[in-house]
Design an enzyme around this catalytic site. Structure first.
Site, short mmCIF file in Angstrom:
data_model
loop_
_atom_site.label_atom_id
_atom_site.label_comp_id
_atom_site.label_asym_id
_atom_site.label_seq_id
_atom_site.Cartn_x
_atom_site.Cartn_y
_atom_site.Cartn_z
N ASP A 166 40.20 29.14 -127.42
CA ASP A 166 40.63 30.69 -126.10
C ASP A 166 41.66 30.66 -125.31
O ASP A 166 42.49 31.51 -125.41
CB ASP A 166 39.16 30.54 -125.42
N ASP A 277 33.08 30.06 -101.16
CA ASP A 277 34.12 29.62 -101.86
C ASP A 277 34.98 30.46 -101.75
O ASP A 277 36.80 29.42 -102.63
CB ASP A 277 33.22 28.45 -102.47
#
Length: 428
Positions: A166, A277
């Protein structure tokens, strides 16, 4: 690489095609090309902006009457050439010796059998292992080379072939920050979610593409613009940075031990503040990458949408959301933020954003036209099953297979009731 060399190579390839028509694409009807402006204003509609339907110098979407509300049915999107393709960019996964043999076979076939102009990155030819392939010597001198970030490939490439995983498709996307030629990706890497083609019979499959027999998936990209805070003292206005991404743009807290505190705006309206986060803003293509690992849903790449996924939010109710593809998102540090935020684009170009800096994200009008091995639906669900093992479990047995178990259970119950009845005391 220069313009004169490319013009000479194109002329030689065209002349060779005329003298050796065997296996070459048949005559194609030429249609006038509409000049496309380089600057586009963002749509104010909630719908996705209409994607540019011309891919490189030769490729475009075949016109089809199956239109609903002026939006073409994605299942009817097929590739057509309004002139025969002559130039092909071959992107190879680097530092992988197992791909050298397919690479040499493909390049040799494109140059000698198809008389095409083949582009490769200069770093690919630096691989010393290529010297072990004797038949590559005659091809090497006929390859056109370029360096990523230095040479501009705009309007020089007719279509792209990727050999690897990919990451090769993501790299192809990064090389073209405007119109992208059609991309044919062969699965020679690890995961292969975006690479539907097998290399076994590559000649036949490439010929189908050259002849225009291929379905397309238009994978939308995100246009990301970074605006830096200007210095009031020096009146220094920094030029905005624009990057197109195929998977996602990720904003996180970087090396700081503190939570991120990020404000999220949608078309100028403050939506929420992210404490955690970080945040993932992804395309439908990227929904099966980092976003799905963070708990997001998987979206078919033909769906016009943008996915917003928090990364480890310090909240029990912050779920991923999907917004219309036509909106514009703005991401900035909250005034109360204790630290800077860090942003990366498809895992690259990582940089810090300070107070006063802003990141604007919207859907680009330049999609990546990904060539399908079968069709849009089959390719996607095959990838879900083979790569992510989506909904894999043991099947429940049928009723007739369980009939013996049912009968044995009823017999046991009857025996228990009979024994219980026999053990009851008699009346005196």
């Amino acid at each position: 690489m220069n313009e004169q060399d490319l013009m000479v190579a194109r002329a030689l390839a065209a002349e060779s095609r005329e003298n050796s028509p065997v296996g070459s694409p048949g005559p194609l009807r030429k249609t006038p090309v509409t000049k496309v402006l380089n600057t586009f204003r963002r749509t104010r509609s909630l719908n996705a902006p209409s994607p540019i339907q011309q891919f490189g110098p030769c490729g475009r979407i075949m016109k089809n009457s199956a239109m609903v509300m002026q939006i073409q049915d994605p299942a009817s999107q097929r590739l057509t050439w309004y002139k025969p393709p002559l130039t092909v960019l071959v992107i190879k996964k680097v530092h992988d010796a197992t791909i050298l043999t397919p690479f040499v076979q493909l390049v040799h076939w494109l140059v000698h059998d198809k008389s095409m102009v083949v582009f490769v990155e200069a770093a690919v030819l630096d691989d010393t292992l290529l010297a072990e392939y004797g038949d590559f010597t005659s091809v090497r001198e006929r390859l056109m080379t370029f360096r990523a970030g230095t040479d501009d490939l705009t309007d020089k490439i007719d279509f792209i072939i990727c050999l690897g995983g990919d990451g090769t498709l993501l790299h192809a996307s990064s090389l073209f920050q405007q119109s992208v030629p059609p991309v044919m990706a062969f699965h020679l890497g690890s995961l292969g979610f975006l690479t539907p083609f097998e290399f076994n019979n590559f000649q036949e499959q490439v010929m189908n593409v050259l002849e225009g027999h291929a379905a397309l998936t238009l994978r939308s990209r995100l246009q990301c613009v970074v605006l830096r805070k200007s210095n009031d003292l020096t009146k220094d206005k920094k030029k905005p940075t624009t990057i197109l991404v195929l998977n996602e743009v990720v904003v996180d807290r970087g090396p700081s031990p503190y939570l991120s505190n990020i404000d999220l705006f949608l078309d100028g309206k403050h939506i929420t503040s992210v404490q955690g986060d970080g945040l993932i803003v992804s395309t439908p293509t990227g929904s099966t990458a980092y976003a799905v690992a963070a708990g997001a849903s998987m979206i078919h790449p033909s769906v016009p949408a943008i996915m917003v996924t928090p990364i480890c939010p310090h909240s029990l109710s912050f779920r991923p959301i999907v917004v219309p593809a036509g909106v514009e998102l703005k991401i900035a540090l909250s005034p109360e933020a204790r630290n800077a935020m860090w942003v990366s684009f498809d895992g690259r170009n990582r940089q810090a954003l300070q107070h006063g800096d802003s990141l604007y994200v919207t859907t680009s009008v330049y999609p990546v036209p990904s060539i399908c091995a079968q069709d849009q639906i089959s390719d996607w669900f095959d990838s879900l099953a083979e790569c992510l093992h989506w909904n894999v479990r043991k099947k429940q047995k049928q009723m007739d297979e369980m009939s013996d178990m049912t009968h044995s259970s009823s017999d046991t119950l009857e025996e228990l009731e009979s024994n219980h009845h026999d053990e009851r005391p008699t009346d005196t």
